[in-house]
Design an enzyme around this catalytic site. Structure first.
Site, PDB file in Angstrom:
ATOM      1  N   SER A 108      50.911  38.645  45.001  1.00  0.00           N
ATOM      2  CA  SER A 108      50.048  39.618  44.436  1.00  0.00           C
ATOM      3  C   SER A 108      49.359  38.845  43.021  1.00  0.00           C
ATOM      4  CB  SER A 108      50.410  40.697  43.927  1.00  0.00           C
ATOM      5  OG  SER A 108      51.014  40.636  42.849  1.00  0.00           O
ATOM      6  N   LYS A 109      50.029  38.074  42.260  1.00  0.00           N
ATOM      7  CA  LYS A 109      49.609  37.370  41.186  1.00  0.00           C
ATOM      8  C   LYS A 109      48.759  36.231  41.592  1.00  0.00           C
ATOM      9  CE  LYS A 109      50.267  40.518  38.212  1.00  0.00           C
ATOM     10  NZ  LYS A 109      49.150  40.957  37.598  1.00  0.00           N
ATOM     11  N   PRO A 118      56.844  38.958  46.797  1.00  0.00           N
ATOM     12  CA  PRO A 118      55.858  39.767  46.648  1.00  0.00           C
ATOM     13  C   PRO A 118      55.200  39.746  45.416  1.00  0.00           C
ATOM     14  CG  PRO A 118      57.897  40.820  47.324  1.00  0.00           C
ATOM     15  CD  PRO A 118      58.232  39.307  46.991  1.00  0.00           C
ATOM     16  N   TYR A 119      55.520  39.808  44.511  1.00  0.00           N
ATOM     17  CA  TYR A 119      54.943  39.843  42.898  1.00  0.00           C
ATOM     18  C   TYR A 119      54.066  38.824  43.045  1.00  0.00           C
ATOM     19  CZ  TYR A 119      53.745  40.662  38.199  1.00  0.00           C
ATOM     20  OH  TYR A 119      53.327  40.764  36.848  1.00  0.00           O
ATOM     21  N   ALA A 120      54.738  37.456  43.232  1.00  0.00           N
ATOM     22  CA  ALA A 120      54.044  36.183  43.216  1.00  0.00           C
ATOM     23  C   ALA A 120      52.777  36.230  44.165  1.00  0.00           C
ATOM     24  CB  ALA A 120      54.920  35.017  43.418  1.00  0.00           C
TER      25      ALA A 120
END
Length: 175
Positions: free
Chosen positions: A150-151, A146-148
């Site tokens: 977004s980034k 999820p974080y990846a």
């Protein structure tokens, strides 16, 4: 005399707080955003002008923008540091989709919404936008999807925005 004004989102802690502090030390007038009013006194003590703003709330973004411009008057806004963000981790197989939506809303859509709100002023001053990325925007590791995601999106938005704004004199930097 300040070197111009800069908005720093997510200035109440971590990278955003240190960025705001260093910009103040460098002679900039700094507006730091946060979601909790309890952080306002700490920001003020460090020479940062606090603005309460949730990057997922269009009304809060407009209110913060108007408050900053009211305080600035004719002084220029020369920079925007898009730092606000939230983490998320876990196996994608079991990730609640609402959690993914929230991460994308804060880290990607919020970043663009804030940029759109301040861009007319940055265009007038031929200012700079700095988007805070992550190594997770280049390498997606297990349980960090999820974080990846977004980034990776922040990388794409930064690259596109950089090319779209080059003729207007607004520079876009991804850190």
């Amino acid at each position: 005399m300040a070197r111009g004004a800069v908005i720093v989102t997510g200035a109440s802690s971590g990278i955003g707080r240190e960025t705001a502090r260093r910009l103040v030390a460098g002679g900039f007038e700094v507006f730091g955003t946060g979601r909790q009013s309890g952080h306002a006194a700490t920001l003020r003590a460090e020479g940062v002008i606090p603005l309460m703003m949730d990057v997922t709330d269009p009304g809060a973004i407009a209110t913060a923008r108007d408050a900053a411009f009211d305080q600035l008057g004719e002084r220029p806004l020369v920079g925007l540091v898009n730092n606000a963000g939230i983490p998320a981790a876990g196996p994608l197989e079991f990730l609640p989709l609402e959690e993914l939506r929230q991460v994308l809303e804060v880290n990607v859509i919020g970043l663009l919404a804030v940029t759109q709100a301040f861009l007319p002023s940055l265009r007038r001053s031929r200012g700079r936008i700095v988007n805070i990325g992550s190594v997770s925007g280049r390498i997606a590791l297990p349980f960090a999807g999820p974080y990846a995601a977004s980034k990776f999106a922040v990388e794409a938005i930064s690259d596109s925005l950089r090319r779209e704004l080059v003729l207007s004199g607004v520079s876009v930097t991804l850190l």
